[in-house]
Design an enzyme around this catalytic site. Structure first.
Site, PDB file in Angstrom:
ATOM      1  N   HIS A 233     -26.043 -12.224  -3.531  1.00 38.04           N
ATOM      2  CA  HIS A 233     -27.416 -11.941  -3.956  1.00 38.04           C
ATOM      3  C   HIS A 233     -27.492 -11.021  -5.169  1.00 38.04           C
ATOM      4  CE1 HIS A 233     -28.952 -14.472  -0.918  1.00 38.04           C
ATOM      5  NE2 HIS A 233     -28.393 -13.780   0.051  1.00 38.04           N
TER       6      HIS A 233
ATOM      7  N   HIS B 162     -23.883 -11.845   9.560  1.00 41.21           N
ATOM      8  CA  HIS B 162     -25.217 -12.413   9.356  1.00 41.21           C
ATOM      9  C   HIS B 162     -26.278 -11.500   9.968  1.00 41.21           C
ATOM     10  CE1 HIS B 162     -27.535 -15.793   7.731  1.00 41.21           C
ATOM     11  NE2 HIS B 162     -28.420 -15.498   8.671  1.00 41.21           N
TER      12      HIS B 162
ATOM     13  N   GLU C 131     -15.677 -16.401  12.672  1.00 44.05           N
ATOM     14  CA  GLU C 131     -16.698 -15.410  12.329  1.00 44.05           C
ATOM     15  C   GLU C 131     -17.915 -15.722  13.186  1.00 44.05           C
ATOM     16  OE1 GLU C 131     -19.447 -13.912   8.581  1.00 44.05           O
ATOM     17  OE2 GLU C 131     -17.360 -14.512   8.216  1.00 44.05           O
TER      18      GLU C 131
ATOM     19  N   ARG D  11     -26.700 -22.467  -6.219  1.00 41.65           N
ATOM     20  CA  ARG D  11     -27.948 -21.702  -6.331  1.00 41.65           C
ATOM     21  C   ARG D  11     -27.724 -20.249  -6.742  1.00 41.65           C
ATOM     22  NH1 ARG D  11     -30.280 -21.825  -0.274  1.00 41.65           N
ATOM     23  NH2 ARG D  11     -29.897 -24.039  -0.668  1.00 41.65           N
TER      24      ARG D  11
ATOM     25  N   THR E 146     -27.647 -19.416   5.076  1.00 41.96           N
ATOM     26  CA  THR E 146     -26.963 -20.086   6.181  1.00 41.96           C
ATOM     27  C   THR E 146     -27.675 -19.799   7.488  1.00 41.96           C
ATOM     28  OG1 THR E 146     -24.862 -19.890   5.014  1.00 41.96           O
ATOM     29  CG2 THR E 146     -24.766 -20.389   7.356  1.00 41.96           C
TER      30      THR E 146
ATOM     31  N   HIS F 216     -20.170 -17.247  -1.585  1.00 40.14           N
ATOM     32  CA  HIS F 216     -20.402 -18.599  -1.060  1.00 40.14           C
ATOM     33  C   HIS F 216     -20.658 -19.520  -2.245  1.00 40.14           C
ATOM     34  CE1 HIS F 216     -22.913 -21.299   1.906  1.00 40.14           C
ATOM     35  NE2 HIS F 216     -21.984 -21.983   1.244  1.00 40.14           N
TER      36      HIS F 216
ATOM     37  N   ASN G  13     -20.428  -9.225   0.781  1.00 39.96           N
ATOM     38  CA  ASN G  13     -20.905 -10.476   0.193  1.00 39.96           C
ATOM     39  C   ASN G  13     -21.819 -10.149  -0.986  1.00 39.96           C
ATOM     40  OD1 ASN G  13     -22.533 -12.821  -0.362  1.00 39.96           O
ATOM     41  ND2 ASN G  13     -21.864 -13.674   1.579  1.00 39.96           N
TER      42      ASN G  13
ATOM     43  N   ARG H 149     -21.877 -22.689  -3.155  1.00 36.55           N
ATOM     44  CA  ARG H 149     -22.663 -23.777  -2.565  1.00 36.55           C
ATOM     45  C   ARG H 149     -22.615 -25.032  -3.436  1.00 36.55           C
ATOM     46  NH1 ARG H 149     -26.741 -23.161   1.187  1.00 36.55           N
ATOM     47  NH2 ARG H 149     -26.784 -21.149   2.261  1.00 36.55           N
TER      48      ARG H 149
ATOM     49  N   GLU I 194     -16.700 -18.554   1.126  1.00 42.67           N
ATOM     50  CA  GLU I 194     -17.455 -19.350   2.078  1.00 42.67           C
ATOM     51  C   GLU I 194     -17.714 -20.714   1.455  1.00 42.67           C
ATOM     52  OE1 GLU I 194     -19.917 -15.780   4.367  1.00 42.67           O
ATOM     53  OE2 GLU I 194     -20.968 -17.101   2.952  1.00 42.67           O
TER      54      GLU I 194
END
Length: 251
Positions: free
Chosen positions: A14, A201, A162, A60, A112, A54, A11, A56, A81
Site C-alpha cells: 500500500h 490479515h 499462513e 494494481r 485478499t 503481492h 507488507n 497481482r 504473495e
C-alpha cells in the site's frame, strides 16, 4: 544475537498504492513516489525480518520492476504473495524470492478475502509448490484455520501455512474467542504435521494480544495497519511499534 519469539514481515503493497494513484510505474516520471525500495529499507532499518509484496495479475499496486528492484537490494528476506497462474509463477522462478505465499486472487476484491482452497486445488498447487521448492523457494499456503486445508497444505509439500486472521480481526467478544479456538486447533495440527505456522490479515497493535493464545506462531505478515500508522508517525516508528507488541508473544 538472540532470535525473537516472533518474526515480522512488513507488507509494503500500500506504499505503492499511493504511488499508483498518480504514476503507473516508478519509471513514468523522476517524481514518482513514494519509493518501494525506500519503504523496504526503512522497514528493515526498523527491525523487519522480511519484506512482503503481492504481485497481482492486474498489477494494481506492485509492478514487476518493483519485485526485481527489491530482490536486488534488500538485506533481509523477500516474501512474494502470488496467485497460482503460469505468468506469475514464471516471474517467481526467475526472481527466486526467499518465500512464496500462495493466495487466492480475484480482480473484483479490494484485498485478499479469505483463504486459499488448497483441498480443492491439490494437483494444480502441488505442481507449483514443487517447481518453487526445487528452485530454492520455501512455499506457504494462505489458508483459513480449517483442518482440512491444513492437512491438504502438508500433503502437497508446502513448508509453511499462513493462517488467515481476517475473521479474527473483524470480530470481537465471544465471536473472536471462537475464532481464536479455530486458529489454535489449526496451528496445533500444522505444527504436528511439520509446517511452519505464520499468520496475517487485519492484524493491528490493538488486536494482537488477543491472538497470543495461538501456539507455534513463527512469523506475522502485516501491511495495511503499519502503512496506515506510518501516515501519522512515520514508517520506521510504525514498524518498531508493531515489533514492541510482538515481543510480548510467548509460545
Amino acid at each position: 544475537m538472540i532470535q525473537p519469539n516472533l518474526l515480522l514481515g512488513v507488507n509494503i503493497d500500500h506504499v505503492v498504492t499511493l504511488r499508483q494513484a498518480r504514476y503507473r510505474t516508478m519509471l513514468d516520471s523522476p517524481n514518482a513516489e513514494p519509493s518501494v525500495l525506500a519503504a523496504a529499507l526503512e522497514s528493515e532499518a526498523a527491525g523487519a525480518h522480511s519484506i512482503t509484496v503481492h504481485l497481482r495479475a492486474d498489477r494494481r499496486h506492485i509492478q514487476d520492476a518493483d519485485v526485481h528492484l527489491l530482490r536486488q537490494n534488500i538485506a533481509t528476506k523477500l516474501n512474494l504473495e502470488m496467485g497460482n497462474t503460469r505468468e506469475i509463477l514464471d516471474i517467481a522462478l526467475a526472481i527466486r524470492p526467499d518465500f512464496v505465499c500462495m493466495v487466492p486472487e480475484s480482480r473484483e476484491e479490494v484485498t485478499t478475502e479469505g483463504g486459499l482452497d488448497v483441498a480443492g486445488q491439490r494437483e494444480a498447487l502441488r505442481t507449483t509448490v514443487k517447481a518453487l521448492s526445487d528452485n530454492g523457494t520455501r512455499v506457504s499456503m494462505f489458508i483459513d484455520p480449517d483442518l482440512d486445508q491444513v492437512r491438504a497444505s502438508a500433503e502437497i509439500g508446502a513448508a509453511m501455512i499462513e493462517l488467515h486472521t481476517g475473521t479474527f480481526a473483524n470480530h470481537t467478544g465471544d465471536l473472536r474467542k471462537a475464532e481464536v479456538d479455530r486458529l489454535c486447533a489449526a496451528a496445533e495440527l500444522g505444527h504436528a504435521l511439520g509446517l511452519q505456522i505464520n499468520a496475517g490479515h487485519g492484524l493491528t497493535t490493538k488486536n494482537l494480544p488477543d491472538l497470543w493464545p495461538v501456539p507455534h506462531l513463527a512469523e506475522l505478515n502485516i501491511g495495511h495497519h503499519i502503512v496506515s500508522r506510518a501516515v501519522f508517525i512515520g514508517l520506521r516508528t510504525a514498524v518498531q511499534e508493531m515489533l514492541a507488541v510482538m515481543a510480548t508473544y510467548r509460545d
